[in-house]
Design a protein around this motif. Structure first.
Motif, PDB file in Angstrom:
ATOM      1  N   TYR A  41     -42.110  50.356  51.248  1.00 31.88           N
ATOM      2  CA  TYR A  41     -42.537  49.006  50.886  1.00 31.88           C
ATOM      3  C   TYR A  41     -42.767  48.834  49.385  1.00 31.88           C
ATOM      4  O   TYR A  41     -42.211  47.934  48.753  1.00 31.88           O
ATOM      5  CB  TYR A  41     -43.807  48.640  51.657  1.00 31.88           C
ATOM      6  CG  TYR A  41     -44.327  47.267  51.329  1.00 31.88           C
ATOM      7  CD1 TYR A  41     -43.905  46.167  52.044  1.00 31.88           C
ATOM      8  CD2 TYR A  41     -45.225  47.083  50.286  1.00 31.88           C
ATOM      9  CE1 TYR A  41     -44.372  44.898  51.728  1.00 31.88           C
ATOM     10  CE2 TYR A  41     -45.687  45.826  49.961  1.00 31.88           C
ATOM     11  CZ  TYR A  41     -45.260  44.742  50.683  1.00 31.88           C
ATOM     12  OH  TYR A  41     -45.716  43.498  50.352  1.00 31.88           O
ATOM     13  N   LYS A  54     -45.913  38.004  49.669  1.00 31.53           N
ATOM     14  CA  LYS A  54     -45.737  37.281  50.925  1.00 31.53           C
ATOM     15  C   LYS A  54     -44.278  37.217  51.356  1.00 31.53           C
ATOM     16  O   LYS A  54     -43.956  37.430  52.523  1.00 31.53           O
ATOM     17  CB  LYS A  54     -46.280  35.865  50.776  1.00 31.53           C
ATOM     18  CG  LYS A  54     -45.912  34.982  51.939  1.00 31.53           C
ATOM     19  CD  LYS A  54     -46.408  33.584  51.726  1.00 31.53           C
ATOM     20  CE  LYS A  54     -45.775  32.638  52.717  1.00 31.53           C
ATOM     21  NZ  LYS A  54     -46.280  31.279  52.554  1.00 31.53           N
ATOM     22  N   ASN A  57     -42.897  40.510  52.687  1.00 22.74           N
ATOM     23  CA  ASN A  57     -43.346  40.762  54.058  1.00 22.74           C
ATOM     24  C   ASN A  57     -42.668  39.838  55.071  1.00 22.74           C
ATOM     25  O   ASN A  57     -42.172  40.282  56.103  1.00 22.74           O
ATOM     26  CB  ASN A  57     -44.862  40.587  54.145  1.00 22.74           C
ATOM     27  CG  ASN A  57     -45.555  41.917  53.995  1.00 22.74           C
ATOM     28  OD1 ASN A  57     -45.476  42.753  54.877  1.00 22.74           O
ATOM     29  ND2 ASN A  57     -46.169  42.119  52.858  1.00 22.74           N
ATOM     30  N   THR A  58     -42.656  38.570  54.753  1.00 26.26           N
ATOM     31  CA  THR A  58     -42.045  37.610  55.673  1.00 26.26           C
ATOM     32  C   THR A  58     -40.599  37.974  55.970  1.00 26.26           C
ATOM     33  O   THR A  58     -40.168  37.999  57.125  1.00 26.26           O
ATOM     34  CB  THR A  58     -42.087  36.199  55.054  1.00 26.26           C
ATOM     35  OG1 THR A  58     -43.429  35.885  54.703  1.00 26.26           O
ATOM     36  CG2 THR A  58     -41.566  35.164  56.031  1.00 26.26           C
ATOM     37  N   GLN A  59     -39.848  38.255  54.920  1.00 29.58           N
ATOM     38  CA  GLN A  59     -38.427  38.538  55.095  1.00 29.58           C
ATOM     39  C   GLN A  59     -38.200  39.864  55.812  1.00 29.58           C
ATOM     40  O   GLN A  59     -37.285  39.995  56.623  1.00 29.58           O
ATOM     41  CB  GLN A  59     -37.716  38.534  53.738  1.00 29.58           C
ATOM     42  CG  GLN A  59     -37.775  37.190  53.030  1.00 29.58           C
ATOM     43  CD  GLN A  59     -37.136  36.069  53.846  1.00 29.58           C
ATOM     44  OE1 GLN A  59     -36.037  36.215  54.362  1.00 29.58           O
ATOM     45  NE2 GLN A  59     -37.839  34.960  53.989  1.00 29.58           N
ATOM     46  N   LEU A  60     -39.043  40.846  55.531  1.00 25.57           N
ATOM     47  CA  LEU A  60     -38.913  42.125  56.228  1.00 25.57           C
ATOM     48  C   LEU A  60     -39.136  41.923  57.725  1.00 25.57           C
ATOM     49  O   LEU A  60     -38.402  42.463  58.554  1.00 25.57           O
ATOM     50  CB  LEU A  60     -39.905  43.150  55.659  1.00 25.57           C
ATOM     51  CG  LEU A  60     -39.556  43.726  54.282  1.00 25.57           C
ATOM     52  CD1 LEU A  60     -40.691  44.584  53.761  1.00 25.57           C
ATOM     53  CD2 LEU A  60     -38.260  44.521  54.333  1.00 25.57           C
ATOM     54  N   ARG A  61     -40.157  41.128  58.083  1.00 26.27           N
ATOM     55  CA  ARG A  61     -40.419  40.867  59.500  1.00 26.27           C
ATOM     56  C   ARG A  61     -39.225  40.167  60.146  1.00 26.27           C
ATOM     57  O   ARG A  61     -38.822  40.492  61.260  1.00 26.27           O
ATOM     58  CB  ARG A  61     -41.660  39.987  59.667  1.00 26.27           C
ATOM     59  CG  ARG A  61     -42.991  40.639  59.304  1.00 26.27           C
ATOM     60  CD  ARG A  61     -43.404  41.775  60.204  1.00 26.27           C
ATOM     61  NE  ARG A  61     -42.886  43.045  59.717  1.00 26.27           N
ATOM     62  CZ  ARG A  61     -43.343  43.711  58.664  1.00 26.27           C
ATOM     63  NH1 ARG A  61     -44.350  43.270  57.966  1.00 26.27           N
ATOM     64  NH2 ARG A  61     -42.780  44.846  58.300  1.00 26.27           N
ATOM     65  N   GLU A  62     -38.663  39.182  59.429  1.00 25.92           N
ATOM     66  CA  GLU A  62     -37.535  38.449  59.987  1.00 25.92           C
ATOM     67  C   GLU A  62     -36.325  39.350  60.168  1.00 25.92           C
ATOM     68  O   GLU A  62     -35.654  39.313  61.208  1.00 25.92           O
ATOM     69  CB  GLU A  62     -37.147  37.293  59.055  1.00 25.92           C
ATOM     70  CG  GLU A  62     -37.837  35.989  59.383  1.00 25.92           C
ATOM     71  CD  GLU A  62     -37.311  34.866  58.503  1.00 25.92           C
ATOM     72  OE1 GLU A  62     -36.085  34.754  58.336  1.00 25.92           O
ATOM     73  OE2 GLU A  62     -38.136  34.103  57.972  1.00 25.92           O
ATOM     74  N   GLU A  64     -36.290  42.498  60.513  1.00 30.42           N
ATOM     75  CA  GLU A  64     -36.565  43.462  61.583  1.00 30.42           C
ATOM     76  C   GLU A  64     -36.335  42.794  62.946  1.00 30.42           C
ATOM     77  O   GLU A  64     -35.688  43.358  63.828  1.00 30.42           O
ATOM     78  CB  GLU A  64     -38.006  43.958  61.458  1.00 30.42           C
ATOM     79  CG  GLU A  64     -38.317  45.159  62.338  1.00 30.42           C
ATOM     80  CD  GLU A  64     -39.805  45.479  62.317  1.00 30.42           C
ATOM     81  OE1 GLU A  64     -40.563  44.796  61.595  1.00 30.42           O
ATOM     82  OE2 GLU A  64     -40.214  46.400  63.052  1.00 30.42           O
ATOM     83  N   LYS A  65     -36.834  41.587  63.085  1.00 30.90           N
ATOM     84  CA  LYS A  65     -36.692  40.867  64.337  1.00 30.90           C
ATOM     85  C   LYS A  65     -35.227  40.598  64.675  1.00 30.90           C
ATOM     86  O   LYS A  65     -34.823  40.619  65.837  1.00 30.90           O
ATOM     87  CB  LYS A  65     -37.463  39.546  64.237  1.00 30.90           C
ATOM     88  CG  LYS A  65     -37.574  38.811  65.555  1.00 30.90           C
ATOM     89  CD  LYS A  65     -38.415  37.555  65.400  1.00 30.90           C
ATOM     90  CE  LYS A  65     -38.317  36.670  66.631  1.00 30.90           C
ATOM     91  NZ  LYS A  65     -38.832  35.308  66.354  1.00 30.90           N
ATOM     92  N   ARG A  71     -38.126  49.671  60.834  1.00 37.15           N
ATOM     93  CA  ARG A  71     -39.374  49.952  60.138  1.00 37.15           C
ATOM     94  C   ARG A  71     -39.948  51.245  60.726  1.00 37.15           C
ATOM     95  O   ARG A  71     -40.127  51.359  61.936  1.00 37.15           O
ATOM     96  CB  ARG A  71     -40.351  48.798  60.355  1.00 37.15           C
ATOM     97  CG  ARG A  71     -41.726  49.017  59.778  1.00 37.15           C
ATOM     98  CD  ARG A  71     -42.608  47.801  60.072  1.00 37.15           C
ATOM     99  NE  ARG A  71     -43.899  47.909  59.426  1.00 37.15           N
ATOM    100  CZ  ARG A  71     -44.930  48.582  59.938  1.00 37.15           C
ATOM    101  NH1 ARG A  71     -44.818  49.217  61.083  1.00 37.15           N
ATOM    102  NH2 ARG A  71     -46.094  48.616  59.291  1.00 37.15           N
ATOM    103  N   TYR A  83     -38.294  51.376  55.267  1.00 41.12           N
ATOM    104  CA  TYR A  83     -37.354  50.433  55.850  1.00 41.12           C
ATOM    105  C   TYR A  83     -35.935  50.948  55.641  1.00 41.12           C
ATOM    106  O   TYR A  83     -35.639  51.557  54.617  1.00 41.12           O
ATOM    107  CB  TYR A  83     -37.513  49.061  55.206  1.00 41.12           C
ATOM    108  CG  TYR A  83     -38.850  48.433  55.518  1.00 41.12           C
ATOM    109  CD1 TYR A  83     -39.035  47.705  56.679  1.00 41.12           C
ATOM    110  CD2 TYR A  83     -39.938  48.611  54.671  1.00 41.12           C
ATOM    111  CE1 TYR A  83     -40.270  47.151  56.987  1.00 41.12           C
ATOM    112  CE2 TYR A  83     -41.178  48.059  54.975  1.00 41.12           C
ATOM    113  CZ  TYR A  83     -41.323  47.327  56.128  1.00 41.12           C
ATOM    114  OH  TYR A  83     -42.543  46.788  56.435  1.00 41.12           O
TER     115      TYR A  83
END
Lengths: 114, 114
Positions: A41, A54, A57-62, A64-65, A71, A83
């Motif tokens: 990270y 922010k 984090n937001t883009q990493l979550r997206e 990943e989804k 991760r 990642y």
DNA sequence: CTGGATCCTGTAAGATACTG
DNA sequence: CAGTATCTTACAGGATCCAG
């Protein structure tokens, strides 16, 4: 091409579906930063200039989804998180390279960035 | 890569500059609709499902300003307007084809659209 | 070190109605 | 036929503060 839904969102074409995985300001820089292997990270944050806490984090979550990155948490102290690209994302790398080349061409045509 | 400005906007990389020319929901569908030659406004509107009157106009103006398309007015009655790709935009077509293929791959991987 | 939550602002984009 | 103007809503993205 028939429309289709995915995860509550309506898409009109395959290109639009691809853009949902690559578009926006930050997804491509993130994917390119991971191209040579797993990155943690903090290093990611350093490698991508101007990205905010922010948005990273937001883009990493997206991503990943969407199954574009994985991760991995290493329970050390302090904790470490890495990642990495999935096969799906690796298939996009040639396109990203072409987009880079095309961007450089457009910059030259516009007379900027020289 | 050094940052640069263009038309009052700040860019961080060539990819981002390319995305400014191709990104968003409608630019790629418009460019693909023009790939086989000039198309008039009304036909464009028909060829691109779901696009609103306003978005078609807005995006056409933007693409024209960026030098991706040309606008030709024929003073007939009723008036006729044709849009066509510039050389700059034609250079993007191979990439758009690859994005389409990648989108189809992602759809298959996600199990949609079949 | 990594991540989440909250507040705030600008822009994307849809609906609708109007003009040459 | 081609294009504009206005109003409104949704989301991208920044700043800041809080937590495991």
């Amino acid at each position: 091409m028939k429309d289709f839904r995915h995860e509550h969102r309506l898409y009109y074409s395959p290109v639009e579906f691809a853009m949902a995985h690559l578009g926006g300001t930050w997804k491509i820089p993130i994917l390119l930063s991971l191209r040579h292997g797993p990155v943690r990270y903090g290093d990611l944050k350093e490698r991508i200039p101007h990205i905010s806490h922010k948005m990273l984090n937001t883009q990493l979550r997206e991503l990943e989804k969407k199954g574009m990155i994985t991760r991995t948490l290493y329970r050390e102290k302090p904790p470490r998180v890495e990642y990495a690209l999935t096969a799906k994302a690796q298939r996009a790398l040639p396109i990203l390279d072409q987009l880079t080349a095309y961007g450089e061409y457009l910059m030259a045509a516009a007379g900027v960035g020289g």
